[in-house]
Write an enzyme that holds these catalytic residues in place. Structure first.
Site, PDB file in Angstrom:
ATOM      1  N   GLU A 134       0.833  -1.196   0.000  1.00  0.00           N
ATOM      2  CA  GLU A 134       0.000   0.000   0.000  1.00  0.00           C
ATOM      3  C   GLU A 134       0.875   1.255   0.000  1.00  0.00           C
ATOM      4  O   GLU A 134       1.939   1.290   0.612  1.00  0.00           O
ATOM      5  CB  GLU A 134      -0.906   0.021   1.235  1.00  0.00           C
ATOM      6  CG  GLU A 134      -2.006  -1.013   1.215  1.00  0.00           C
ATOM      7  CD  GLU A 134      -2.910  -0.897   2.439  1.00  0.00           C
ATOM      8  OE1 GLU A 134      -2.788   0.094   3.180  1.00  0.00           O
ATOM      9  OE2 GLU A 134      -3.733  -1.814   2.644  1.00  0.00           O
ATOM     10  N   GLN A 186      -4.447   0.936 -25.260  1.00  0.00           N
ATOM     11  CA  GLN A 186      -5.745   0.268 -25.150  1.00  0.00           C
ATOM     12  C   GLN A 186      -6.852   1.320 -25.283  1.00  0.00           C
ATOM     13  O   GLN A 186      -7.623   1.570 -24.367  1.00  0.00           O
ATOM     14  CB  GLN A 186      -5.844  -0.480 -23.820  1.00  0.00           C
ATOM     15  CG  GLN A 186      -4.805  -1.594 -23.696  1.00  0.00           C
ATOM     16  CD  GLN A 186      -4.971  -2.401 -22.425  1.00  0.00           C
ATOM     17  OE1 GLN A 186      -6.074  -2.703 -21.998  1.00  0.00           O
ATOM     18  NE2 GLN A 186      -3.841  -2.737 -21.794  1.00  0.00           N
ATOM     19  N   ASP A 219       3.726   3.083 -39.709  1.00  0.00           N
ATOM     20  CA  ASP A 219       2.500   2.471 -40.224  1.00  0.00           C
ATOM     21  C   ASP A 219       1.608   3.575 -40.779  1.00  0.00           C
ATOM     22  O   ASP A 219       1.916   4.766 -40.668  1.00  0.00           O
ATOM     23  CB  ASP A 219       1.772   1.677 -39.129  1.00  0.00           C
ATOM     24  CG  ASP A 219       1.547   2.504 -37.863  1.00  0.00           C
ATOM     25  OD1 ASP A 219       1.119   3.674 -37.987  1.00  0.00           O
ATOM     26  OD2 ASP A 219       1.792   1.988 -36.768  1.00  0.00           O
ATOM     27  N   LYS A 232       3.162  -3.021 -42.099  1.00  0.00           N
ATOM     28  CA  LYS A 232       3.428  -4.074 -41.122  1.00  0.00           C
ATOM     29  C   LYS A 232       2.139  -4.800 -40.784  1.00  0.00           C
ATOM     30  O   LYS A 232       1.035  -4.297 -41.000  1.00  0.00           O
ATOM     31  CB  LYS A 232       4.052  -3.480 -39.848  1.00  0.00           C
ATOM     32  CG  LYS A 232       3.126  -2.587 -39.030  1.00  0.00           C
ATOM     33  CD  LYS A 232       3.841  -2.044 -37.811  1.00  0.00           C
ATOM     34  CE  LYS A 232       2.908  -1.160 -36.974  1.00  0.00           C
ATOM     35  NZ  LYS A 232       3.587  -0.563 -35.818  1.00  0.00           N
TER      36      LYS A 232
END
EC number: 2.7.6.1
Length: 326
Positions: free
Chosen positions: A47, A105, A178, A202
């Site tokens: 913690e 993400q 890319d 790619k």
């Protein structure tokens, strides 16, 4: 002096986590102030405890935290710092995350996947953040995840101004790793005197993390000095493979330029052996001595972040630092 006063009433304080104190100290020096004295430590079970040693009541607080490995520890520390400032009656809290955590993400590739970049924005907001500041987000759409003002800083001016001194502008080509970063490549080309563009094709297996295969290059790069750009370098496999593709296609030399040096193993070895003439990054993340190599050049992002903080504190324009781009 640990705060800055404007107009006799507003107070600015800089608080720093423990992930990258050197960067926070550089930012404080650029602003002519000192970091807020802070007690922070970990309990035996992991913690985190944080307490600020001076009053922050009514202040404009900026919470600086880098997010290297172990990233989840530093995220939690920053959230606790935000909560501490909110409960101590800071007037406005700005999260300064030079490298936005979980930025990759940012969308769903398959069913039942999270959008973790959105979750991070929600966590910051719930903890008490009023504003978010970051450098070279993985995708611009992340700005829309946070329910409040977002200052999206760009390292292109810093990186491009340095690279200009390292190449022949008559023989330089900007190469995107890319198709997704072609817009950024166009901004690079503009700063390098209208250089031509190329991109590397790619393929990626969504089932395997940190795995992408560079296959071929589209564009004229034979006999030219190539500037291979990206927002981050993690394990270095993709970018090193792109260097090989460019060299095999006849590039005279390759300089890699990226903002965030994540450098997960074995990135340093791969980059050192990639054949790139130079690898130019910023210090949004700490780079320990064991991950540095001969071809590496590290530029400080601190002056840029300090200018942006000053603009926010003075109710100025952050986009003016980037010719209105965001």
């Amino acid at each position: 002096m640990t705060d800055i006063t404007a107009h006799g009433e507003k107070r600015l304080v800089l608080a720093s986590g423990r992930a990258h104190p050197e960067l926070a100290q550089e930012i404080a020096k650029e602003l002519g102030t000192e970091l807020l004295p802070t007690s922070a430590y970990d309990f035996a079970n992991g913690e985190t405890y944080v307490r600020f040693e001076e009053s922050v009541r009514g202040t404009d607080a900026f919470v600086i935290q880098a997010h290297p490995a172990p990233i989840n520890n530093w995220i939690m520390e920053q959230l606790i710092m935000i909560d501490s400032l909110k409960r101590a009656s800071a007037k406005r809290i700005t999260v300064v995350s030079p490298f936005y955590p979980y930025a990759r993400q940012d969308k769903k590739h398959r069913g039942r996947e999270p959008i973790s970049a959105r979750l991070m924005s929600d966590l910051y907001k719930t903890a008490g953040a009023d504003r978010l500041m970051s450098v070279d987000l993985h995708t611009a759409q992340i700005q829309g995840f946070f329910d409040g003002p977002v200052d999206h800083l760009m390292a292109i001016p810093l990186l491009a101004d340095y690279v200009r001194t390292r190449v022949d502008l008559n023989k330089v080509t900007v190469v995107s790793p890319d198709t997704g970063r072609v817009r950024v490549a166009e901004q690079w080309a503009e700063r390098l005197g209208g250089a031509p563009l190329a991109f590397v094709h790619k393929s990626r297996d969504v089932n395997v993390p940190n795995s992408a295969v560079s296959k071929t290059v589209v564009g004229q790069i034979e006999g030219r000095d190539c500037v291979l750009i990206d927002d981050m370098i993690d394990t270095g496999g993709t970018i090193s493979g792109a260097v090989t593709v460019l060299k095999n296609a006849g590039a005279r030399s390759v300089i890699i330029a990226a903002t965030h040096a994540v450098f997960s193993d074995p990135a340093a070895q791969r980059l050192a052996e990639s054949g790139a003439r130079e690898v130019v990054v910023t210090n949004t993340l700490p780079i320990p001595p064991e991950k540095r190599f001969e071809q590496l050049t590290v530029l400080s992002i601190a002056p840029l972040i300090a200018r942006a903080i000053h603009e926010v504190f003075d109710d100025g324009s952050v986009t003016s630092l980037f010719d209105g781009r965001s």
